[in-house]
Motif scaffolding. Sequence first.
Motif, short mmCIF file in Angstrom:
data_model
loop_
_atom_site.label_atom_id
_atom_site.label_comp_id
_atom_site.label_asym_id
_atom_site.label_seq_id
_atom_site.Cartn_x
_atom_site.Cartn_y
_atom_site.Cartn_z
N ILE A 7 0.86 -1.19 0.00
CA ILE A 7 0.00 0.00 0.00
C ILE A 7 0.90 1.23 0.00
O ILE A 7 1.66 1.44 0.94
CB ILE A 7 -0.91 0.05 1.25
N GLY A 8 0.81 2.01 -1.08
CA GLY A 8 1.59 3.24 -1.13
C GLY A 8 0.73 4.43 -0.72
O GLY A 8 0.95 5.08 0.29
N CYS A 9 -0.29 4.67 -1.52
CA CYS A 9 -1.10 5.88 -1.33
C CYS A 9 -2.51 5.59 -0.85
O CYS A 9 -3.15 6.41 -0.24
CB CYS A 9 -1.19 6.63 -2.67
N LYS A 10 -3.01 4.42 -1.18
CA LYS A 10 -4.41 4.05 -0.93
C LYS A 10 -5.40 5.02 -1.58
O LYS A 10 -6.48 5.26 -1.07
CB LYS A 10 -4.68 3.89 0.56
N CYS B 17 -6.32 -1.24 -3.88
CA CYS B 17 -6.56 -0.31 -2.77
C CYS B 17 -7.85 0.47 -2.92
O CYS B 17 -8.37 0.99 -1.95
CB CYS B 17 -5.40 0.66 -2.60
N GLY C 138 -5.30 5.14 -5.30
CA GLY C 138 -5.32 4.83 -6.73
C GLY C 138 -4.31 5.61 -7.55
O GLY C 138 -4.47 5.76 -8.75
N GLU C 139 -3.27 6.10 -6.90
CA GLU C 139 -2.36 6.96 -7.64
C GLU C 139 -0.92 6.49 -7.74
O GLU C 139 -0.09 7.19 -8.30
CB GLU C 139 -2.38 8.36 -7.02
N CYS C 140 -0.60 5.33 -7.18
CA CYS C 140 0.83 4.95 -7.22
C CYS C 140 1.08 3.58 -7.81
O CYS C 140 2.19 3.27 -8.21
CB CYS C 140 1.44 5.04 -5.82
N GLY C 141 0.09 2.71 -7.83
CA GLY C 141 0.26 1.40 -8.46
C GLY C 141 0.87 0.33 -7.57
O GLY C 141 1.01 -0.82 -7.99
N ALA C 142 1.24 0.68 -6.33
CA ALA C 142 1.91 -0.31 -5.46
C ALA C 142 1.01 -1.51 -5.15
O ALA C 142 1.50 -2.60 -4.90
CB ALA C 142 2.34 0.36 -4.15
N CYS C 143 -0.28 -1.30 -5.16
CA CYS C 143 -1.22 -2.34 -4.75
C CYS C 143 -1.75 -3.16 -5.93
O CYS C 143 -2.75 -3.86 -5.77
CB CYS C 143 -2.39 -1.67 -4.05
N LEU D 29 -6.13 -1.96 -9.34
CA LEU D 29 -5.63 -1.41 -8.09
C LEU D 29 -6.47 -1.96 -6.93
O LEU D 29 -7.64 -1.63 -6.82
CB LEU D 29 -5.72 0.11 -8.13
S1 FES Z 1 -1.74 1.99 -2.94
FE1 FES Z 1 -1.28 3.53 -4.35
S2 FES Z 1 -2.53 2.96 -6.01
FE2 FES Z 1 -3.11 1.57 -4.51
#
Ligand code: FES
Lengths: 160, 289
Positions: free
Chosen positions: A39-42, A61, A44-49, A59
């Motif tokens: 989880i980066g941003c939660k 998150c 929908g803006e970073c793609g980590a999830c 995504l």
């Molecule tokens: S945690 Fe960043 S897009 Fe889902």
Amino acid sequence: MKERLVTTVNGRRIERYVDPSMRLVDFLRDELLLTGTKIGCKQGECGACTIIMNGTAVLSCIMPVMKAMDAEILTIEGLEKDGTLHPIQDEFIKGGAIQCGFCTPGFIMGTKALLDENPSPTSEEVREELSGHICRCTGYKKIEEAVLKAAERLREEKDD
Amino acid sequence: MKYLIANSTAEVLEFLKEAGGTASILAGGTDLILDIESGKKKADTLVDVTRIPELKKIEEVDGFLEIGAAATLTEIQKNPLVRKYFPSLAKGCKTVGSSLIQNVATLAGNVITAQPAADAGMALSVLDPRFVLVDEEGTRECGVDEMYAGFGVSTLDSGRTLMTKIKIPLPNKNEAASFQRLELRKSLSLPMLNVAAMASIKDGKFEWVRLRMAPVGKGPVRAAEAEEWLVGKEVSAETFKKAGELALENANPRSNPLRGSKEYRESTLPVMVRRALLEIATQLNVMEG
Ligand code: FES
Ligand code: FES
């Protein structure tokens, strides 16, 4: 109120009662203990999830957990086979496309979905398709190279 | 919270009725989920409409392209009919968020969330779309201007009304459309400005033009002055220039610390209008791009 969820994660059928206001990423991490998905941003803006759901990169998150109903989900934990890493994972490591590694599971799942659909992407297509993933360490160049290398390897493996 | 997965339009209406207005329809949910969490929107029950087969269809029917309200932006942007008839719509869909967002977000949702510069909704706005809405009372169609109530506010009540599809009249051969976007980055960034246009050109002159711009007011704002002036005008660089200046008459952009000051937006808007008209003229082989 909990609702019944039936889903398949990394080939395993799962049936649970879940709080429907939960996000899919929290279900994966906190209930199934699959913490490879980050989880980066939660927001929908970073793609980590990023995970793969029914063949599509999504995504987790910003996805309500109930969207997983009757779906086939693949997370980073589902890629290795009998202790051998998936070629995409392998190429990311070999090519130094990982530094802190936080964005990596997301990038790798995004890459998997991309190569499943388009086994021979151009650099341009790789950049475009993975543009929803943010990496604060590598500078992206090595990621692009690793993706192209992995694509090459997957094509060769298929020909064998 | 309750989460209901609907299998038909009738079932959606049933679920909404049961909830007595406290439910909300959920499609991609890429905005709704965050809005619920932040308290901007409320819903006790979510009614997921993405598994209704009828709502996923994209097809040509009696002179219209019909796009089901649950079709994702990726599905729309890759659809051969969309690409053939409305490449500018495909382009608009391709610029929302990132491909990860496009894989779940819908065009219907892009309209209903009513953010003024929503790219897909903007590209769609000049194509004369008809939104098909269903509620307890029956089915009705409405146009673009009836959809936007304010900044981020739709006229549609997602607790009572379901959008089933979007119908777009197929273009004649002397008609084309364009979508232009001014941006800081290609991905994950809202536009500083976007402009959409559609026009019919005959004998080197504009027969009619539909021109909209954002974010310069509520929803996709019509450049009414420019539209009117353009009728019957020669397709030329001077005409585009004048139309760009006239577009400012209907535009009231705000300053945004991230996406440009009012002054900057006012200086660049005419350029975007010019580009849109030029692209249309180029597509119709009236001018060289
Ligand atoms: S945690 Fe960043 S897009 Fe889902
Ligand atoms: S390796 Fe650190 S964020 Fe990508």
